[in-house]
Design an enzyme around this catalytic site. Structure first.
Site, PDB file in Angstrom:
ATOM      1  N   HIS A 121      76.525 -54.946  28.223  1.00 53.08           N
ATOM      2  CA  HIS A 121      75.380 -55.863  28.341  1.00 53.08           C
ATOM      3  C   HIS A 121      75.716 -57.309  27.938  1.00 53.08           C
ATOM      4  CE1 HIS A 121      73.152 -52.115  28.633  1.00 53.08           C
ATOM      5  NE2 HIS A 121      73.640 -51.736  27.477  1.00 53.08           N
ATOM      6  N   SER A 153      70.359 -56.252  32.242  1.00 52.59           N
ATOM      7  CA  SER A 153      70.501 -56.537  30.812  1.00 52.59           C
ATOM      8  C   SER A 153      71.111 -57.892  30.488  1.00 52.59           C
ATOM      9  CB  SER A 153      71.337 -55.437  30.148  1.00 52.59           C
ATOM     10  OG  SER A 153      72.651 -55.431  30.668  1.00 52.59           O
ATOM     11  N   ASP A 203      80.809 -49.624  28.112  1.00 50.29           N
ATOM     12  CA  ASP A 203      79.530 -49.169  27.575  1.00 50.29           C
ATOM     13  C   ASP A 203      78.875 -48.314  28.646  1.00 50.29           C
ATOM     14  OD1 ASP A 203      76.979 -48.772  26.627  1.00 50.29           O
ATOM     15  OD2 ASP A 203      76.633 -50.840  26.027  1.00 50.29           O
ATOM     16  N   SER A 257      78.015 -52.704  15.187  1.00 51.12           N
ATOM     17  CA  SER A 257      78.599 -52.064  16.373  1.00 51.12           C
ATOM     18  C   SER A 257      79.842 -52.818  16.824  1.00 51.12           C
ATOM     19  CB  SER A 257      77.595 -52.078  17.532  1.00 51.12           C
ATOM     20  OG  SER A 257      76.422 -51.423  17.165  1.00 51.12           O
ATOM     21  N   HIS A 283      70.793 -44.165  28.554  1.00 53.31           N
ATOM     22  CA  HIS A 283      71.686 -45.105  29.244  1.00 53.31           C
ATOM     23  C   HIS A 283      71.428 -45.263  30.736  1.00 53.31           C
ATOM     24  CE1 HIS A 283      75.152 -47.736  29.231  1.00 53.31           C
ATOM     25  NE2 HIS A 283      75.446 -47.233  30.410  1.00 53.31           N
ATOM     26  N   ASP A 320      73.010 -48.757  15.124  1.00 52.49           N
ATOM     27  CA  ASP A 320      72.586 -49.318  16.419  1.00 52.49           C
ATOM     28  C   ASP A 320      71.589 -48.379  17.107  1.00 52.49           C
ATOM     29  OD1 ASP A 320      72.847 -49.335  19.351  1.00 52.49           O
ATOM     30  OD2 ASP A 320      74.541 -50.696  19.153  1.00 52.49           O
ATOM     31  N   ASN A 321      71.997 -47.118  17.296  1.00 49.98           N
ATOM     32  CA  ASN A 321      71.156 -46.188  18.037  1.00 49.98           C
ATOM     33  C   ASN A 321      69.824 -45.960  17.308  1.00 49.98           C
ATOM     34  OD1 ASN A 321      73.822 -46.068  18.879  1.00 49.98           O
ATOM     35  ND2 ASN A 321      73.729 -43.938  19.511  1.00 49.98           N
ATOM     36  N   GLN A 342      83.825 -52.272  17.448  1.00 55.47           N
ATOM     37  CA  GLN A 342      84.499 -52.504  18.740  1.00 55.47           C
ATOM     38  C   GLN A 342      85.764 -53.328  18.546  1.00 55.47           C
ATOM     39  OE1 GLN A 342      84.600 -51.510  21.679  1.00 55.47           O
ATOM     40  NE2 GLN A 342      82.622 -50.658  22.219  1.00 55.47           N
ATOM     41  N   SER A 374      78.280 -57.230  32.885  1.00 54.87           N
ATOM     42  CA  SER A 374      77.241 -56.414  32.241  1.00 54.87           C
ATOM     43  C   SER A 374      77.382 -54.972  32.678  1.00 54.87           C
ATOM     44  CB  SER A 374      75.844 -56.907  32.621  1.00 54.87           C
ATOM     45  OG  SER A 374      75.290 -57.675  31.591  1.00 54.87           O
ATOM     46  N   HIS A 433      69.213 -55.028  20.915  1.00 55.06           N
ATOM     47  CA  HIS A 433      69.097 -54.932  19.461  1.00 55.06           C
ATOM     48  C   HIS A 433      69.357 -56.293  18.811  1.00 55.06           C
ATOM     49  CE1 HIS A 433      68.988 -50.811  20.344  1.00 55.06           C
ATOM     50  NE2 HIS A 433      70.244 -50.487  20.140  1.00 55.06           N
ATOM     51  N   LYS A 463      77.979 -47.271  13.741  1.00 54.71           N
ATOM     52  CA  LYS A 463      77.460 -47.558  15.085  1.00 54.71           C
ATOM     53  C   LYS A 463      76.271 -46.644  15.357  1.00 54.71           C
ATOM     54  CE  LYS A 463      76.823 -47.993  19.571  1.00 54.71           C
ATOM     55  NZ  LYS A 463      75.816 -47.198  20.305  1.00 54.71           N
ATOM     56  N   CYS A 507      67.134 -49.322  17.966  1.00 52.66           N
ATOM     57  CA  CYS A 507      66.009 -48.888  18.812  1.00 52.66           C
ATOM     58  C   CYS A 507      64.693 -48.985  18.052  1.00 52.66           C
ATOM     59  CB  CYS A 507      66.241 -47.471  19.327  1.00 52.66           C
ATOM     60  SG  CYS A 507      67.632 -47.407  20.488  1.00 52.66           S
ATOM     61  N   GLU A 519      81.423 -47.648  23.894  1.00 49.88           N
ATOM     62  CA  GLU A 519      80.317 -48.037  23.025  1.00 49.88           C
ATOM     63  C   GLU A 519      79.253 -46.962  22.835  1.00 49.88           C
ATOM     64  OE1 GLU A 519      79.833 -50.807  21.354  1.00 49.88           O
ATOM     65  OE2 GLU A 519      77.669 -51.101  21.148  1.00 49.88           O
ATOM     66  N   ASN A 538      81.073 -45.134  19.472  1.00 44.71           N
ATOM     67  CA  ASN A 538      79.703 -44.662  19.232  1.00 44.71           C
ATOM     68  C   ASN A 538      79.619 -43.826  17.960  1.00 44.71           C
ATOM     69  OD1 ASN A 538      76.867 -44.197  20.241  1.00 44.71           O
ATOM     70  ND2 ASN A 538      77.579 -42.086  20.041  1.00 44.71           N
TER      71      ASN A 538
HETATM   72  N1  LIG Z   1      68.927 -48.276  24.543  1.00 43.83           N
HETATM   73  C1  LIG Z   1      69.865 -48.440  23.656  1.00 43.83           C
HETATM   74  O1  LIG Z   1      69.974 -49.504  23.067  1.00 43.83           O
HETATM   75  C2  LIG Z   1      70.800 -47.318  23.353  1.00 43.83           C
HETATM   76  C3  LIG Z   1      71.598 -47.387  22.204  1.00 43.83           C
HETATM   77  C4  LIG Z   1      72.452 -46.336  21.941  1.00 43.83           C
HETATM   78  C5  LIG Z   1      72.517 -45.261  22.806  1.00 43.83           C
HETATM   79  N2  LIG Z   1      71.747 -45.240  23.940  1.00 43.83           N
HETATM   80  C6  LIG Z   1      71.755 -44.119  24.899  1.00 43.83           C
HETATM   81  O2  LIG Z   1      70.628 -43.289  24.555  1.00 43.83           O
HETATM   82  C7  LIG Z   1      70.886 -41.937  24.926  1.00 43.83           C
HETATM   83  C8  LIG Z   1      70.704 -41.032  23.709  1.00 43.83           C
HETATM   84  O3  LIG Z   1      71.677 -41.349  22.736  1.00 43.83           O
HETATM   85  P1  LIG Z   1      71.710 -40.658  21.302  1.00 43.83           P
HETATM   86  O4  LIG Z   1      72.816 -41.307  20.571  1.00 43.83           O
HETATM   87  O5  LIG Z   1      70.354 -40.583  20.715  1.00 43.83           O
HETATM   88  O6  LIG Z   1      72.161 -39.163  21.735  1.00 43.83           O
HETATM   89  P2  LIG Z   1      71.917 -37.837  20.905  1.00 43.83           P
HETATM   90  O7  LIG Z   1      72.818 -36.834  21.486  1.00 43.83           O
HETATM   91  O8  LIG Z   1      71.961 -38.134  19.441  1.00 43.83           O
HETATM   92  O9  LIG Z   1      70.384 -37.478  21.239  1.00 43.83           O
HETATM   93  C9  LIG Z   1      69.929 -36.990  22.456  1.00 43.83           C
HETATM   94  C10 LIG Z   1      68.942 -35.875  22.151  1.00 43.83           C
HETATM   95  O10 LIG Z   1      68.298 -35.470  23.359  1.00 43.83           O
HETATM   96  C11 LIG Z   1      68.118 -34.060  23.295  1.00 43.83           C
HETATM   97  N3  LIG Z   1      67.914 -33.533  24.654  1.00 43.83           N
HETATM   98  C12 LIG Z   1      68.837 -33.279  25.615  1.00 43.83           C
HETATM   99  N4  LIG Z   1      68.245 -32.791  26.719  1.00 43.83           N
HETATM  100  C13 LIG Z   1      66.917 -32.765  26.456  1.00 43.83           C
HETATM  101  C14 LIG Z   1      65.788 -32.370  27.213  1.00 43.83           C
HETATM  102  N5  LIG Z   1      65.896 -31.887  28.443  1.00 43.83           N
HETATM  103  N6  LIG Z   1      64.563 -32.497  26.637  1.00 43.83           N
HETATM  104  C15 LIG Z   1      64.436 -32.943  25.370  1.00 43.83           C
HETATM  105  N7  LIG Z   1      65.475 -33.336  24.603  1.00 43.83           N
HETATM  106  C16 LIG Z   1      66.706 -33.247  25.143  1.00 43.83           C
HETATM  107  C17 LIG Z   1      69.385 -33.564  22.615  1.00 43.83           C
HETATM  108  O11 LIG Z   1      69.196 -32.272  22.034  1.00 43.83           O
HETATM  109  C18 LIG Z   1      69.620 -34.629  21.567  1.00 43.83           C
HETATM  110  O12 LIG Z   1      69.057 -34.308  20.308  1.00 43.83           O
HETATM  111  C19 LIG Z   1      72.303 -41.939  25.487  1.00 43.83           C
HETATM  112  O13 LIG Z   1      72.226 -42.086  26.877  1.00 43.83           O
HETATM  113  C20 LIG Z   1      72.922 -43.183  24.874  1.00 43.83           C
HETATM  114  O14 LIG Z   1      74.017 -43.635  25.621  1.00 43.83           O
HETATM  115  C21 LIG Z   1      70.876 -46.235  24.197  1.00 43.83           C
END
Ligand SMILES: NC(=O)c1ccc[n+]([C@@H]2O[C@H](COP(=O)([O-])OP(=O)(O)OC[C@H]3O[C@@H](n4cnc5c(N)ncnc54)[C@H](O)[C@@H]3O)[C@@H](O)[C@H]2O)c1
Length: 521
Positions: free
Chosen positions: A83, A111, A169, A450, A378, A266-267, A454, A106, A442, A262, A271, A232, A257
C-alpha cells in the site's frame, strides 16, 4: 484513466512495445514512474505528511541512525508491493537511506494516497519539476489491468535487470514471478481465456504478452536474480507456506507478519483504529447501539470487534475455530452464524477471515435495508463481489455510486425495503480492504513497528539469504523485542530491569529474549 501526462516520465528510449489491454500503456515502455498528480502542491502536502509521520515512526528513525553510515543495503535492488501510503513512504525512504535502490507499487487498487506517491517520487531532495526520489507506479483507483501493469513496471529496472529483494504484502509480486516461471517450465503459453476470474485472466494476459515480447525464457533468469522476499501479511504468508509445502517456492522468505510486534500490533491495534475510521469516513453513520457482525476473530477480527465496541456498538462474531470462538465469548461477544445475524437484522457486516465466500450475494439479498457490508481481510473474495456482479448482469440488483469506494447495491426483486419496496445494501471499497480503501490505513506509530520488522527482514536477507534455502522463517525473538524496545520511549514507558538473581530464577538471559519461542502473548 485520466493521468496528468507530466506524471509519467520516460527514463529510457521510446518504445514500440504494444499497449497492455485497455490501459493505453505499453508493457515495456520504460516509464520512469507513474502517479496521479505530481504538481508542486501535492508533492509539498505529501512531504509535510511524511515529515510528521517520521516523528511518529521511532523504529524507522532509529534504524536510519544505526545503519545509515554503513549503507548495508548498498547494491540491493528492492521492489516493494505494499500500500503506497504516507507510512510506506517513510519505509521506502528508510530503505534508500540504508543504501538500497528501490521501486514501488501498491498492493491494492484503492490503497494509494496520491500525495504520498507524489512526494516519494519527488524524494526528500527533489522537486515536482526535478524528481529525485523513487520510481513509484501507483494511484488511487487503478483498474485491475493498470494494477498488474504497475506491478510489472516496478519489477523491471531500466537496465533490464529485476529486483534482488522484494517487500510483498499479500504476495502479488511473488505470485507473478512464480506463475511466469511455472508457465515457462511447462513450455505453455498462458491463455487469458482460461482465467478463473477477471483478475486471473488479466494476469494470464500479462504473462502471455511478456512471452510474446520477450520470449519463453524471461522469467527463469529473472527469478534467479531474486535473493529473497519479506512478506507483510497473513494472507501472503499462507501463500508462501503453501508453496513450501508443494516444493515450489523459488527463493527464501521472511514472514514479517508473525513477528509479535507485527501481527499482535498492526493486525490488532491498527484495525482497532482504522476500521471505524473507514466506516465513518465512508458513511458517517452512527455505530453506537448498532448490531455489528465481525466474521473471523483472529488478530484482525479482535481489533475490528474492539473498534466497533469502542463506539458502543453491539458486536457479535462468527468463527470456525473453537479457541477463537471461546476467546470471543470471554470478551463478551455472542458467537453466532451469518444466518443468525441475517435473522436478527444486523446493521453492519465486517469480514476479517482471510478466507473466501464469507458473505455471499444471497446473504446480501437477505440483509436489512441499507445494511453496511465491508471487508478488512486482504482480498475481495471474502465478500462475494463476483456473485453481486452476476446478479447485476441478470438484472437482480443495480449498482449506484454514492461516491468513490461507497456503493449502494439496490436489489430489484426483494420486498423487505421501505414500505414493501426492494432493499439495498451499502458496500464499501468494492469489497476490498476497507481501512485502506475508505480511510488511510493504520496510524504511523503502529506501522512503525511493522516496518521496522520489514527493514530488519530486508537487512537479514541482504546478509544471509543464501544460507536460508527456500524456506519461510520469522525473525528471531531478540529482534522482535528490539522493535518493541525502540517504540517504548514514545509512550514514556519505564522498563524494569531484571536482577541477575531474578533472571536466573526464571531462566532467561538478563537482556532477553524474555520468552520462549512458544509463548503466544
Ligand atoms: N486490513 C488490514 O489492515 C489488515 C492488516 C493485517 C492483516 N490483514 C488481513 O486480514 C485477514 C485476517 O488476518 P488475521 O491476521 O486476523 O488472520 P487470523 O488467521 O489471525 O484470523 C482469521 C480468523 O478467521 C477465522 N475464519 C476462517 N474461516 C472462517 C469462516 N468461514 N468463518 C468465520 N471465521 C473464519 C479463522 O479461524 C481465524 O481465527 C488476512 O487476509 C490478512 O492478510 C488485514
Amino acid at each position: 484513466m485520466n493521468l496528468d501526462p507530466s506524471s509519467s516520465r520516460a527514463a529510457g528510449s521510446p518504445t514500440t512495445s504494444p499497449v497492455f489491454l485497455d490501459t493505453g500503456l505499453p508493457l515495456f515502455g520504460n516509464a520512469g514512474f507513474k502517479v496521479r498528480d505530481l504538481t508542486p502542491a501535492t508533492v509539498a502536502f505529501g512531504r509535510k505528511e511524511l515529515d510528521l509521520a517520521l516523528w511518529e515512526m521511532p523504529g524507522l528513525q532509529a534504524l536510519r541512525e544505526e545503519f545509515g553510515a554503513a549503507q548495508p543495503l548498498a547494491g540491493a535492488r528492492i521492489m516493494g508491493s505494499l500500500h503506497m501510503t504516507i507510512q510506506t513512504g517513510v519505509l521506502i525512504e528508510t530503505l534508500t537511506h540504508l543504501g538500497a535502490d528501490v521501486r514501488w507499487v501498491s498492493c491494492n487498487i484503492f490503497s494509494t494516497q496520491d500525495h504520498a506517491a507524489a512526494a516519494t517520487v519527488a524524494g526528500p531532495r527533489g522537486t515536482a519539476q526535478k524528481p529525485e526520489g523513487v520510481p513509484v507506479f501507483a494511484w488511487k483507483g487503478e483498474t485491475l489491468a493498470e494494477y498488474w501493469w504497475c506491478t510489472l513496471q516496478a519489477l523491471l529496472w531500466p537496465d533490464g535487470t529485476g529486483p534482488t529483494l522484494i517487500v510483498d504484502d499479500g504476495g502479488d509480486a511473488t505470485l507473478l514471478i512464480h506463475l511466469g516461471v511455472e508457465f515457462e517450465q511447462r513450455g505453455e503459453t498462458p491463455d487469458p481465456k482460461k482465467g478463473e476470474n477477471e483478475e486471473h485472466s488479466i494476469i494470464l494476459a500479462l504473462l502471455a504478452q511478456v512471452r510474446a515480447e520477450r520470449g519463453a525464457n524471461f522469467w527463469r533468469p529473472f527469478a534467479a536474480g531474486v535473493r529473497g522476499v519479506s512478506e507483510e501479511t497473513t494472507t501472503g504468508v499462507h501463500r508462501l507456506i503453501q508453496r513450501t509445502e508443494q516444493g515450489t517456492l523459488l527463493f527464501p522468505a521472511i514472514n514479517v507478519n508473525d513477528s509479535v510486534t507485527k501481527s499482535k500490533f498492526d493486525n490488532l491495534y491498527g484495525c482497532r483504529h482504522s476500521l471505524v475510521d473507514a466506516i465513518m469516513r465512508a458513511t458517517d453513520v452512527l455505530l453506537s447501539g448498532k448490531k455489528c457482525l465481525v466474521a473471523g476473530y483472529g488478530d484482525v477480527g479482535k481489533g475490528s470487534a474492539q473498534s466497533l465496541r469502542n463506539q458502543q456498538a453491539r458486536v457479535a462474531v462468527t468463527e470456525v475455530d473453537p479457541i477463537c470462538a471461546l476467546q470471543a465469548c470471554m470478551s463478551g461477544h455472542d458467537v453466532i452464524t451469518v444466518e443468525d445475524a441475517l435473522n436478527q437484522g444486523f446493521d453492519v457486516y465486517v469480514t476479517a477471515t482471510g478466507n473466501k465466500d464469507i458473505l455471499t450475494a444471497r446473504h446480501m439479498s437477505q440483509m436489512k435495508h441499507n445494511a453496511i457490508v465491508c471487508n478488512i481481510g486482504h482480498f475481495d473474495n471474502e465478500i462475494d463481489m463476483a456473485g453481486l456482479e452476476e446478479m447485476r448482469r441478470n438484472g437482480e440488483v443495480e449498482k449506484i455510486e454514492i461516491k468513490p469506494q461507497v456503493h449502494e447495491w439496490r436489489f430489484t426483486k426483494t420486498s423487505h425495503g421501505p414500505n414493501g419496496a426492494p432493499h439495498s445494501v451499502i458496500v464499501l471499497a468494492e469489497g476490498r480492504l476497507v481501512n485502506l480503501g475508505c480511510a488511510t490505513g493504520h496510524p504511523s506509530l503502529v506501522m512503525s513497528a511493522s516496518f521496522t520488522n520489514q527493514t530488519l527482514a530486508q537487512l537479514d536477507l541482504q546478509q544471509n539469504a543464501e544460507a536460508y534455502g527456500k524456506s519461510v522463517r520469522v525473525l528471531p525473538k531478540h529482534l522482535d523485542e528490539k522493535v518493541a524496545r525502540l517504540h517504548l520511549h514514545k509512550f514514556g514507558a519505564n522498563l524494569t530491569a531484571l536482577s541477575g538473581d531474578q533472571a536466573a530464577y526464571i531462566g532467561v538471559p538478563l537482556d532477553g529474549p524474555f520468552k520462549a519461542d512458544a509463548y503466544r502473548y
